[in-house]
Scaffold this motif. Structure first.
Motif, PDB file in Angstrom:
ATOM      1  N   PRO A 172      -1.569  10.017 -24.005  1.00 27.82           N
ATOM      2  CA  PRO A 172      -2.497   9.472 -22.995  1.00 27.82           C
ATOM      3  C   PRO A 172      -1.883   9.376 -21.602  1.00 27.82           C
ATOM      4  O   PRO A 172      -2.546   9.691 -20.602  1.00 27.82           O
ATOM      5  N   ALA A 173      -0.615   8.958 -21.519  1.00 24.44           N
ATOM      6  CA  ALA A 173       0.047   8.895 -20.214  1.00 24.44           C
ATOM      7  C   ALA A 173       0.250  10.295 -19.639  1.00 24.44           C
ATOM      8  O   ALA A 173       0.107  10.510 -18.425  1.00 24.44           O
ATOM      9  N   PHE A 174       0.594  11.269 -20.497  1.00 23.21           N
ATOM     10  CA  PHE A 174       0.741  12.648 -20.027  1.00 23.21           C
ATOM     11  C   PHE A 174      -0.574  13.182 -19.476  1.00 23.21           C
ATOM     12  O   PHE A 174      -0.610  13.875 -18.450  1.00 23.21           O
ATOM     13  N   MET A 175      -1.679  12.860 -20.142  1.00 22.81           N
ATOM     14  CA  MET A 175      -2.980  13.337 -19.687  1.00 22.81           C
ATOM     15  C   MET A 175      -3.392  12.663 -18.373  1.00 22.81           C
ATOM     16  O   MET A 175      -4.040  13.286 -17.532  1.00 22.81           O
ATOM     17  N   MET A 176      -3.020  11.403 -18.198  1.00 22.01           N
ATOM     18  CA  MET A 176      -3.273  10.761 -16.911  1.00 22.01           C
ATOM     19  C   MET A 176      -2.478  11.443 -15.808  1.00 22.01           C
ATOM     20  O   MET A 176      -2.955  11.607 -14.682  1.00 22.01           O
ATOM     21  N   GLY A 177      -1.244  11.857 -16.129  1.00 24.84           N
ATOM     22  CA  GLY A 177      -0.461  12.604 -15.154  1.00 24.84           C
ATOM     23  C   GLY A 177      -1.091  13.940 -14.818  1.00 24.84           C
ATOM     24  O   GLY A 177      -1.107  14.357 -13.646  1.00 24.84           O
ATOM     25  N   ALA A 178      -1.640  14.631 -15.827  1.00 22.87           N
ATOM     26  CA  ALA A 178      -2.319  15.909 -15.583  1.00 22.87           C
ATOM     27  C   ALA A 178      -3.557  15.708 -14.711  1.00 22.87           C
ATOM     28  O   ALA A 178      -3.839  16.509 -13.809  1.00 22.87           O
ATOM     29  N   TYR A 179      -4.287  14.632 -14.973  1.00 25.21           N
ATOM     30  CA  TYR A 179      -5.466  14.334 -14.147  1.00 25.21           C
ATOM     31  C   TYR A 179      -5.066  14.013 -12.712  1.00 25.21           C
ATOM     32  O   TYR A 179      -5.706  14.467 -11.754  1.00 25.21           O
ATOM     33  N   PHE A 180      -4.004  13.237 -12.559  1.00 24.62           N
ATOM     34  CA  PHE A 180      -3.554  12.854 -11.215  1.00 24.62           C
ATOM     35  C   PHE A 180      -3.128  14.081 -10.407  1.00 24.62           C
ATOM     36  O   PHE A 180      -3.467  14.213  -9.225  1.00 24.62           O
ATOM     37  N   LEU A 181      -2.390  14.996 -11.043  1.00 29.01           N
ATOM     38  CA  LEU A 181      -1.912  16.168 -10.325  1.00 29.01           C
ATOM     39  C   LEU A 181      -3.050  17.103  -9.946  1.00 29.01           C
ATOM     40  O   LEU A 181      -3.038  17.720  -8.878  1.00 29.01           O
ATOM     41  N   LYS A 182      -4.050  17.229 -10.816  1.00 31.57           N
ATOM     42  CA  LYS A 182      -5.151  18.159 -10.558  1.00 31.57           C
ATOM     43  C   LYS A 182      -6.168  17.605  -9.567  1.00 31.57           C
ATOM     44  O   LYS A 182      -6.803  18.370  -8.838  1.00 31.57           O
ATOM     45  N   SER A 183      -6.342  16.303  -9.569  1.00 36.09           N
ATOM     46  CA  SER A 183      -7.393  15.707  -8.738  1.00 36.09           C
ATOM     47  C   SER A 183      -6.886  15.162  -7.406  1.00 36.09           C
ATOM     48  O   SER A 183      -7.690  14.677  -6.604  1.00 36.09           O
ATOM     49  N   THR A 184      -5.595  15.228  -7.149  1.00 36.03           N
ATOM     50  CA  THR A 184      -5.025  14.660  -5.925  1.00 36.03           C
ATOM     51  C   THR A 184      -4.274  15.747  -5.167  1.00 36.03           C
ATOM     52  O   THR A 184      -3.469  16.475  -5.757  1.00 36.03           O
ATOM     53  N   THR A 185      -4.540  15.845  -3.887  1.00 33.82           N
ATOM     54  CA  THR A 185      -3.814  16.799  -3.057  1.00 33.82           C
ATOM     55  C   THR A 185      -2.526  16.157  -2.545  1.00 33.82           C
ATOM     56  O   THR A 185      -2.350  14.931  -2.609  1.00 33.82           O
ATOM     57  N   ALA A 186      -1.642  16.991  -2.033  1.00 35.43           N
ATOM     58  CA  ALA A 186      -0.372  16.479  -1.509  1.00 35.43           C
ATOM     59  C   ALA A 186      -0.593  15.565  -0.310  1.00 35.43           C
ATOM     60  O   ALA A 186       0.088  14.543  -0.159  1.00 35.43           O
ATOM     61  N   SER A 187      -1.549  15.900   0.535  1.00 35.96           N
ATOM     62  CA  SER A 187      -1.823  15.066   1.707  1.00 35.96           C
ATOM     63  C   SER A 187      -2.350  13.698   1.299  1.00 35.96           C
ATOM     64  O   SER A 187      -1.969  12.672   1.877  1.00 35.96           O
ATOM     65  N   GLU A 188      -3.219  13.660   0.297  1.00 39.86           N
ATOM     66  CA  GLU A 188      -3.737  12.380  -0.191  1.00 39.86           C
ATOM     67  C   GLU A 188      -2.627  11.534  -0.798  1.00 39.86           C
ATOM     68  O   GLU A 188      -2.587  10.315  -0.604  1.00 39.86           O
ATOM     69  N   CYS A 189      -1.735  12.169  -1.534  1.00 37.57           N
ATOM     70  CA  CYS A 189      -0.630  11.437  -2.154  1.00 37.57           C
ATOM     71  C   CYS A 189       0.297  10.851  -1.103  1.00 37.57           C
ATOM     72  O   CYS A 189       0.683   9.676  -1.178  1.00 37.57           O
ATOM     73  N   VAL A 190       0.650  11.649  -0.103  1.00 37.30           N
ATOM     74  CA  VAL A 190       1.541  11.169   0.951  1.00 37.30           C
ATOM     75  C   VAL A 190       0.882  10.050   1.742  1.00 37.30           C
ATOM     76  O   VAL A 190       1.513   9.033   2.083  1.00 37.30           O
ATOM     77  N   ALA A 191      -0.415  10.200   2.043  1.00 39.75           N
ATOM     78  CA  ALA A 191      -1.123   9.162   2.799  1.00 39.75           C
ATOM     79  C   ALA A 191      -1.208   7.858   2.020  1.00 39.75           C
ATOM     80  O   ALA A 191      -1.023   6.770   2.576  1.00 39.75           O
ATOM     81  N   SER A 192      -1.497   7.952   0.711  1.00 39.60           N
ATOM     82  CA  SER A 192      -1.602   6.735  -0.099  1.00 39.60           C
ATOM     83  C   SER A 192      -0.251   6.055  -0.257  1.00 39.60           C
ATOM     84  O   SER A 192      -0.156   4.816  -0.200  1.00 39.60           O
ATOM     85  N   LEU A 193       0.812   6.828  -0.438  1.00 35.45           N
ATOM     86  CA  LEU A 193       2.138   6.231  -0.531  1.00 35.45           C
ATOM     87  C   LEU A 193       2.550   5.584   0.784  1.00 35.45           C
ATOM     88  O   LEU A 193       3.254   4.568   0.804  1.00 35.45           O
ATOM     89  N   GLY A 194       2.122   6.194   1.906  1.00 33.43           N
ATOM     90  CA  GLY A 194       2.394   5.576   3.197  1.00 33.43           C
ATOM     91  C   GLY A 194       1.679   4.247   3.351  1.00 33.43           C
ATOM     92  O   GLY A 194       2.232   3.294   3.921  1.00 33.43           O
ATOM     93  N   ARG A 195       0.428   4.162   2.845  1.00 32.68           N
ATOM     94  CA  ARG A 195      -0.294   2.890   2.887  1.00 32.68           C
ATOM     95  C   ARG A 195       0.395   1.831   2.030  1.00 32.68           C
ATOM     96  O   ARG A 195       0.295   0.630   2.322  1.00 32.68           O
ATOM     97  N   MET A 196       1.083   2.253   0.982  1.00 33.90           N
ATOM     98  CA  MET A 196       1.782   1.322   0.098  1.00 33.90           C
ATOM     99  C   MET A 196       3.193   1.019   0.580  1.00 33.90           C
ATOM    100  O   MET A 196       3.937   0.316  -0.107  1.00 33.90           O
ATOM    101  N   HIS A 197       3.581   1.588   1.729  1.00 32.29           N
ATOM    102  CA  HIS A 197       4.898   1.373   2.335  1.00 32.29           C
ATOM    103  C   HIS A 197       6.022   1.835   1.394  1.00 32.29           C
ATOM    104  O   HIS A 197       7.058   1.176   1.259  1.00 32.29           O
ATOM    105  N   ILE A 198       5.794   2.979   0.748  1.00 32.24           N
ATOM    106  CA  ILE A 198       6.807   3.587  -0.108  1.00 32.24           C
ATOM    107  C   ILE A 198       7.769   4.381   0.767  1.00 32.24           C
ATOM    108  O   ILE A 198       7.358   5.066   1.709  1.00 32.24           O
ATOM    109  N   GLY A 199       9.056   4.309   0.459  1.00 28.98           N
ATOM    110  CA  GLY A 199      10.057   4.988   1.266  1.00 28.98           C
ATOM    111  C   GLY A 199       9.990   6.496   1.154  1.00 28.98           C
ATOM    112  O   GLY A 199       9.398   7.051   0.216  1.00 28.98           O
ATOM    113  N   ARG A 200      10.609   7.168   2.113  1.00 33.20           N
ATOM    114  CA  ARG A 200      10.617   8.629   2.121  1.00 33.20           C
ATOM    115  C   ARG A 200      11.467   9.214   1.000  1.00 33.20           C
ATOM    116  O   ARG A 200      11.356  10.397   0.704  1.00 33.20           O
ATOM    117  N   GLN A 201      12.330   8.417   0.383  1.00 34.68           N
ATOM    118  CA  GLN A 201      13.112   8.905  -0.757  1.00 34.68           C
ATOM    119  C   GLN A 201      12.203   9.264  -1.927  1.00 34.68           C
ATOM    120  O   GLN A 201      12.575  10.075  -2.777  1.00 34.68           O
TER     121      GLN A 201
END
Length: 240
Positions: A103-132
């Motif tokens: 189930p966790a693997f399938m959630m990862g597959a869904y996340f990768l297919k349904s999310t673009t790189a720009s959306e991921c970077v923008a959301s992580l920036g909103r969460m104040h995640i570091g550049r590392q």
């Protein structure tokens, strides 16, 4: 100006915020180890299964459904049939892998297919995640599709040269199938990783100044409904 508006347009239909997807992934990964009751495991597995169907990943959803159903059947039969010790250990390992980790693997597959790189970077920036973390994830989002395309090209080249399972060249030298497939793939993986890392740095992802992003993300009623249904279903099956 029209070009920026076209890029920044939001998706139509069912679309979850990347932060909601990450929360659901954490919920599934935690819940599947929380309680071993069959009804609760089925409720946990329904979350990625339904999301895969909504995202039109029918093949992945079908494979997940078949494997998970097989795991439940084998688990039920295992208690009534006495298997040899080695075979029983192997069955327990495989069933646990399918029921607890898939189930966790399938959630990862869904996340990768349904999310673009720009959306991921923008959301992580909103969460104040570091550049590392942001830079490796942005490279990963572009690395996996590129690696799949490279693997398909290598497979087509091998088919043109009749280097595949069942042909005369395969029976003459079976080890050549592994050599011709994996060595070019490993070389391509190293080159792709270096190119994508350089591209990420060129786009200014390592810039200490806070970046702007034209990708529109935000919580919608789909996020609220999904989280409410998920919490209600898991809470009901856990306490009942």
């Amino acid at each position: 100006m029209e070009q920026f508006q076209a890029v920044a347009s939001t998706k139509k239909g069912f679309c979850l915020d990347p932060r909601t997807k990450l929360l659901l992934m954490a919920i599934v990964a935690t819940a599947e180890f929380l309680y071993a009751h069959t009804a609760f495991m089925i409720a946990v597995a329904l979350i990625p299964f339904v999301l895969l169907l909504i995202n039109r990943q029918y093949k992945t959803a079908l494979i997940f459904f078949v494997l998970f159903t097989t795991g439940l059947v084998v688990q039920a039969v295992q208690n009534s049939i006495q298997f040899p010790m080695v075979l029983n250990m192997l069955i327990v390992l495989l069933v646990g892998l399918v029921l607890r980790l898939f189930p966790a693997f399938m959630m990862g597959a869904y996340f990768l297919k349904s999310t673009t790189a720009s959306e991921c970077v923008a959301s992580l920036g909103r969460m104040h995640i570091g550049r590392q973390i942001t830079i490796p994830l942005s490279v990963l989002f572009r690395f996996l599709p590129t690696m799949q395309e490279e693997s398909a090209s290598i497979k087509d080249a091998m088919r043109m040269r009749e280097v595949q399972f069942g042909t005369q060249k395969f029976w003459n030298n079976p080890a050549a199938l592994i050599e011709y497939r994996f060595i070019p793939l490993m070389i391509s993986v190293v080159k792709i990783g270096e190119d994508l890392s350089a591209a990420a740095l060129t786009r200014g992802l390592d810039n200490p100044i806070r970046r702007t992003n034209i990708t529109q993300i935000g919580f919608t009623h789909y996020d609220v409904i999904t989280l409410l249904i998920t919490s209600t279903m898991l809470g009901f099956t856990f306490y009942i």
